[in-house]
Design an enzyme around this catalytic site. Structure first.
Site, PDB file in Angstrom:
ATOM      1  N   HIS A 382      53.835  51.097  56.257  1.00 24.67           N
ATOM      2  CA  HIS A 382      52.492  50.697  56.675  1.00 24.67           C
ATOM      3  C   HIS A 382      51.557  50.569  55.467  1.00 24.67           C
ATOM      4  O   HIS A 382      50.943  49.522  55.239  1.00 24.67           O
ATOM      5  CB  HIS A 382      51.968  51.738  57.669  1.00 24.67           C
ATOM      6  CG  HIS A 382      50.602  51.453  58.202  1.00 24.67           C
ATOM      7  ND1 HIS A 382      50.384  50.954  59.452  1.00 24.67           N
ATOM      8  CD2 HIS A 382      49.375  51.593  57.654  1.00 24.67           C
ATOM      9  CE1 HIS A 382      49.088  50.798  59.654  1.00 24.67           C
ATOM     10  NE2 HIS A 382      48.450  51.183  58.568  1.00 24.67           N
ATOM     11  N   GLU A 383      51.470  51.640  54.685  1.00 26.25           N
ATOM     12  CA  GLU A 383      50.526  51.636  53.567  1.00 26.25           C
ATOM     13  C   GLU A 383      50.898  50.608  52.506  1.00 26.25           C
ATOM     14  O   GLU A 383      50.045  49.953  51.927  1.00 26.25           O
ATOM     15  CB  GLU A 383      50.399  53.036  52.951  1.00 26.25           C
ATOM     16  CG  GLU A 383      49.847  54.099  53.902  1.00 26.25           C
ATOM     17  CD  GLU A 383      48.527  53.722  54.572  1.00 26.25           C
ATOM     18  OE1 GLU A 383      47.761  52.917  54.004  1.00 26.25           O
ATOM     19  OE2 GLU A 383      48.279  54.215  55.695  1.00 26.25           O
ATOM     20  N   HIS A 386      49.513  47.269  53.365  1.00 28.82           N
ATOM     21  CA  HIS A 386      48.130  47.087  52.890  1.00 28.82           C
ATOM     22  C   HIS A 386      48.133  46.760  51.396  1.00 28.82           C
ATOM     23  O   HIS A 386      47.437  45.864  50.935  1.00 28.82           O
ATOM     24  CB  HIS A 386      47.327  48.373  53.080  1.00 28.82           C
ATOM     25  CG  HIS A 386      46.971  48.681  54.501  1.00 28.82           C
ATOM     26  ND1 HIS A 386      46.304  47.793  55.311  1.00 28.82           N
ATOM     27  CD2 HIS A 386      47.150  49.798  55.255  1.00 28.82           C
ATOM     28  CE1 HIS A 386      46.110  48.353  56.504  1.00 28.82           C
ATOM     29  NE2 HIS A 386      46.620  49.563  56.497  1.00 28.82           N
ATOM     30  N   HIS A 389      49.245  43.269  50.550  1.00 30.32           N
ATOM     31  CA  HIS A 389      48.210  42.324  50.981  1.00 30.32           C
ATOM     32  C   HIS A 389      47.122  42.260  49.899  1.00 30.32           C
ATOM     33  O   HIS A 389      46.725  41.172  49.454  1.00 30.32           O
ATOM     34  CB  HIS A 389      47.632  42.792  52.328  1.00 30.32           C
ATOM     35  CG  HIS A 389      46.776  41.775  53.026  1.00 30.32           C
ATOM     36  ND1 HIS A 389      46.114  42.052  54.199  1.00 30.32           N
ATOM     37  CD2 HIS A 389      46.452  40.494  52.724  1.00 30.32           C
ATOM     38  CE1 HIS A 389      45.440  40.973  54.573  1.00 30.32           C
ATOM     39  NE2 HIS A 389      45.629  40.021  53.698  1.00 30.32           N
TER      40      HIS A 389
END
Ligand SMILES: [Zn+2]
Length: 591
Positions: A382-383, A386, A389
């Site tokens: 998940h992290e 980020h 991105h």
């Protein structure tokens, strides 16, 4: 564990921002000195070259501020009891506030430029970098009123935020929480304790906490309703004053997202709730209860599996799961590990939880507190979603366009989780582990898609009622909420009468029309992951080029359309809902 006991490879390399505290101090005083220079452009933005110079100076200062601030933030988070980190953090915040004061003339001054100048700027090839920013200024001008009207509206600023403050006082200070019996000890209920109790395997404790919470909120319910009604009236007033058809239109317009996205989400999800009802029925079956109550919906029926993986093993698993993203992406993940973007383990006084923070011109940093649960493995994916991105956006966009909007903020992280889940499900044969993975996925949908859409529908109903002159009272609000609760959860659960009042304890309702973004976020992510898994390389390329690299250079709605997700149509919601139903089918078979 102390930080000194952790191997260097597992600590983030803050030296990549500043090699020492001395260097930070030096930069701090230089930036501090440079701040007032921005004022020399005040009143001159109507000249193209002055505008350009102002923008360049501004983004230079912003980037330097960002590095000062992020370094302080990371240092403070790695050890909250460290005085230096705390000092840096509060000084960096202060410096940032000073900057805001100095630069606060820029947006209003640009907004006051005439249409001819603005449109000439926007189409000028020299100013291409600022094109989206200028189009946003032109767009917002449509709802800017005359100077005298704006002045009146601005005078009401403290009144507008009053309702949130009143709710905060009710919810955090005046709420007469009762004492409940926990392990033979009388303990005063709090919001934190309430959430813990609702996850407890002890049904009596869940029941007591539930009844205690609603008794407390019930004793203040007329005040809460009056305050919420006033807050809704404020939203409707500001929307009308600025010439919007409705408060929801004003809110989505501020994200540059078409209002239809909101209504399409509420309508499509609302019409496809059969799988959610089935999910509730399955929970009842697994729990083996005769009656399932509202306070039985949060306890986890399948334990978080401890994968007992070392961090390196977990990271390898993440790499395998994200392999469909291609070699370049996986290579960047390896770089993140090798170049120490991540701070892996829990240490004394380290901030809890997890986050990713992009630092322009350096690289993203990731805070983790890795233990070895399956949940923690998903957090890595998940992290890093980020992080990459941020990485792609700042690599491919100028500073002014690099930041992505809140509307798409959770998409890349969720795409990674979905890809990892998919990989693990494909390779997992142990039935207990499969149960965990399937229910982890279902919970993602339940908490971010269905629950948030139910909230979104409630907000829409309340604002529409008020706009059409129907009074918002304890009765009318509770009746509408109860109806939604029945609609969303179906007939397998007892709709305890207390749940009618749940609307009264949701702080998000005071930032109207915010929560729908969680629902559109997971919907978009599921669609993108779906395309990556079914189309392969071409979908990956499109996602990297048009989404991950786009930052905030376009409207978030357009960015999603570019990767094939048109949130104004039924299709993306339907694909997400099918995914939920399919996952549920599999879990049902295991019980
Ligand atoms: Zn996130």
């Amino acid at each position: 564990m102390k930080r000194s006991e952790v191997q260097q490879k597992d600590l983030w390399r803050t030296e990549d921002i500043f090699t020492s505290a001395v260097e930070w101090e030096k930069e701090f005083s230089e930036v501090n000195k440079a701040l007032p220079s921005i004022l020399s452009y005040k009143g001159k933005l109507g000249d193209k070259y002055e505008f350009m110079a102002c923008m360049e100076l501004n983004s230079g200062i912003m980037q330097r501020l960002e590095r000062l601030y992020c370094y302080a933030h990371l240092k403070h988070d790695e050890n909250g009891s460290d005085e230096t980190g705390l000092g840096f953090y509060s000084r960096a915040e202060n410096l940032y506030m000073h900057y805001c004061t100095y630069s606060s003339f820029i947006t209003p001054e640009l907004g006051e430029l005439d249409e001819v100048t603005l449109s000439a700027y926007q189409s000028d090839p020299d100013l291409k970098t600022y094109s989206y920013m200028l189009s946003e200024i032109r767009r917002s001008k449509r709802h800017i009123l005359s100077a005298a009207e704006e002045r009146l509206l601005a005078l009401g600023q403290t009144v507008y935020s009053g309702f949130t403050n009143v709710f905060g006082m009710i919810n955090n200070v005046d709420m007469p929480f009762p004492k409940i019996d926990i392990n033979g000890k009388k303990t005063r209920l709090t919001h934190g304790l309430y959430s813990q109790c609702l996850c407890s395997p002890d049904v009596n404790l869940r029941k007591k906490a539930f009844e205690g919470m609603y008794k407390a909120i019930g004793s203040l319910i007329n005040t809460v309703a009056a305050n919420y009604a006033a807050s809704v009236a404020k939203d409707n007033f500001l929307a009308t004053a600025r010439g919007y058809k409705s408060a929801v239109e004003k809110s989505t317009d501020s994200d540059n997202v078409p209002g239809e996205v909101y209504t399409k989400l509420v309508k499509t999800v609302g019409e496809n709730l059969e799988p959610v009802h089935r999910y509730v029925a399955l929970r009842k079956k697994i729990m083996g209860v005769e009656k399932l109550h509202m306070y039985d919906l949060y306890v986890s029926v399948i334990k978080d599996a401890d994968l007992k993986l070392s961090f390196d093993e977990a990271f390898e698993l993440v790499l395998k799961g994200l392999a469909p993203m291609g070699d370049e992406y996986v290579g960047l993940l390896k770089t993140a590990r090798a170049n120490r973007w991540m701070d892996v383990y829990e240490t004394e006084n380290k901030r809890s939880g997890a986050y990713s923070m992009g630092v322009t011109g350096v690289h993203p940093f990731v805070l983790l507190n890795y233990s070895s649960t399956a949940h923690d493995v998903f957090t890595i994916a998940h992290e890093l979603g980020h992080s990459l991105h941020s990485y792609y956006s700042s690599k491919n966009q100028d500073y002014v366009n690099a930041d992505y909007s809140i509307f798409v903020a959770e998409v890349a992280s969720t795409v990674n989780e979905v890809l990892l889940l998919n990989y693990m499900l494909k390779n997992e044969t142990n039935p207990d582990m499969r149960k965990f993975l399937l229910s982890y996925y279902l919970d993602m949908f339940r908490t971010t898609l269905f629950r948030q859409t139910m909230f979104a529908e409630f907000e829409l109903t309340a604002h529409t009622m008020a706009q059409s002159g129907k009074p918002l009272t304890v009765e009318s609000l509770s009746r509408e909420y109860y109806k939604l609760n029945k609609k969303y959860y179906g007939t397998s659960v007892v709709h305890d009468k207390q749940i009618k009042l749940e609307w009264a304890r949701i702080p998000h309702f005071y930032s109207a029309f915010y929560v729908y973004k969680y629902a559109t976020g997971i919907t978009s992510a599921v669609n993108i992951a779906h395309a990556i898994l079914s189309e392969g390389e071409s979908a990956v390329r499109r996602y990297k080029e048009k989404f991950l690299s786009a930052g905030g250079s376009k409207s978030p709605y357009d960015i999603l359309c570019d990767v094939g997700v048109d949130l104004k149509t039924d299709e993306p919601y339907r694909i997400a809902m099918d995914e939920f139903a399919k996952t549920l089918d599999e879990l049902e078979k295991l019980f």
